[in-house]
Design a protein around this motif. Structure first.
Motif, short mmCIF file in Angstrom:
data_model
loop_
_atom_site.label_atom_id
_atom_site.label_comp_id
_atom_site.label_asym_id
_atom_site.label_seq_id
_atom_site.Cartn_x
_atom_site.Cartn_y
_atom_site.Cartn_z
N TYR A 67 -36.10 18.19 32.24
CA TYR A 67 -34.78 18.74 32.49
C TYR A 67 -34.18 19.25 31.19
O TYR A 67 -34.14 18.54 30.19
N GLY A 102 -24.96 16.47 33.29
CA GLY A 102 -25.42 17.46 34.25
C GLY A 102 -24.63 18.75 34.17
O GLY A 102 -23.78 18.92 33.28
N ASN A 150 -30.96 17.04 27.63
CA ASN A 150 -29.95 16.85 28.67
C ASN A 150 -28.54 16.70 28.10
O ASN A 150 -27.61 16.40 28.84
N SER A 173 -23.81 12.22 38.76
CA SER A 173 -24.67 13.33 39.21
C SER A 173 -26.06 12.81 39.53
O SER A 173 -26.58 11.94 38.85
N ALA A 175 -30.07 14.20 40.71
CA ALA A 175 -30.98 15.33 40.85
C ALA A 175 -31.89 15.17 42.07
O ALA A 175 -32.58 16.11 42.46
N CYS A 185 -32.74 10.71 39.00
CA CYS A 185 -32.45 11.77 38.04
C CYS A 185 -33.69 11.99 37.17
O CYS A 185 -34.70 11.29 37.33
#
Length: 254
Positions: A67, A102, A150, A173, A175, A185
């Motif tokens: 990510y 996020g 991130n 948040s 994912a 996440c």
């Protein structure tokens, strides 16, 4: 034959096999060139490395399942904006709020009325940058080591700001939202602050658009019974809806 630029990029890619990221200054010292030279090298498309927030990192396409904020911020923007509008009524004057990392939550922060007084706790640089633009917001940033991919800070000591603060609402948040695995996440380094916020907050809100339904990422935040509310842009599929109802999670969707 490789050009000098290609040689430098190859050496950076080799160095990134040993470490997750290189600061621009470190990369310049490694190659014996100026920081401007590296910036110029990486201003053109590269198949292996890129410059992100002053750090040299491996290209996302070479790291499937990883990510990077810079890649995610332009994905599903319409859905994220819809989530921001759906979550906005949950924020009230004088709230003490935790905002997770996020790319969705900065859009929620942007939508908050500039005249609304509130306190905000965060641990991500992009969230902090959105909060600092709110004139009546008292911002508390949880510091520590910065992670460029991130954009989060992780504490260097055992004590976090959330050990002495109790937000009345936490926006988390996710994912991935899966009927069996719950909320997940990408990065393990996000878990401690997420889980501490969930322990401290009175109202726990998980935010994830419909592209997250059925996905399972490596870092498991936890079961749905950790949350009170899910904010999403459309109704979840039957199996996921059943799991959310069993956990007592209220839906805000549209």
């Amino acid at each position: 034959m490789e050009t000098r630029r290609e040689e430098r990029i190859t050496r950076l890619a080799q160095a990134l096999k040993r470490v997750d990221k290189l600061h621009l200054k470190e990369a310049a010292q490694l190659l014996g060139v100026s920081e401007m030279t590296i910036r110029r090298d990486l201003s053109e498309p590269s198949s292996s490395v890129l410059l992100l927030g002053g750090y040299i990192v491996r290209d996302l396409r070479q790291n499937v399942g990883h990510y990077f904020v810079s890649d995610q911020q332009n994905l599903n923007v319409g859905r994220k904006q819809r989530l921001a509008q759906l979550a906005l009524p949950l924020i009230e004057a004088n709230d003490t709020l935790f905002f997770d990392c996020g790319t969705t939550l900065p859009l929620l922060i942007d939508a908050i009325d500039d005249d609304l007084p509130f306190t905000a706790i965060c641990s991500a640089i992009n969230t902090f940058l959105a909060l600092k633009e709110k004139p009546r917001c008292r911002v508390i940033l949880s510091g520590g080591e910065f992670h460029a991919d991130n954009a989060v800070f992780t504490p260097l000591e055992q004590v976090s700001v959330l050990d002495v603060l109790c937000p009345n609402k936490a926006f988390i948040s996710a994912a991935g939202l899966d009927a069996q695995q719950g909320a997940t996440c990408y990065n393990l380094n996000e878990l401690p602050i997420k889980q501490l916020a969930l322990q401290r907050a009175q109202h726990k809100i998980v935010v994830g658009d419909s592209s997250k339904f059925g996905k399972v990422l490596p870092a498991r935040i936890g079961d749905f019974n950790l949350f009170d509310t899910l904010v999403t842009d459309s109704a979840p599929p039957p199996e996921l809806s059943k799991a959310l109802r069993a956990a007592g999670v209220t839906l805000r969707c549209g």
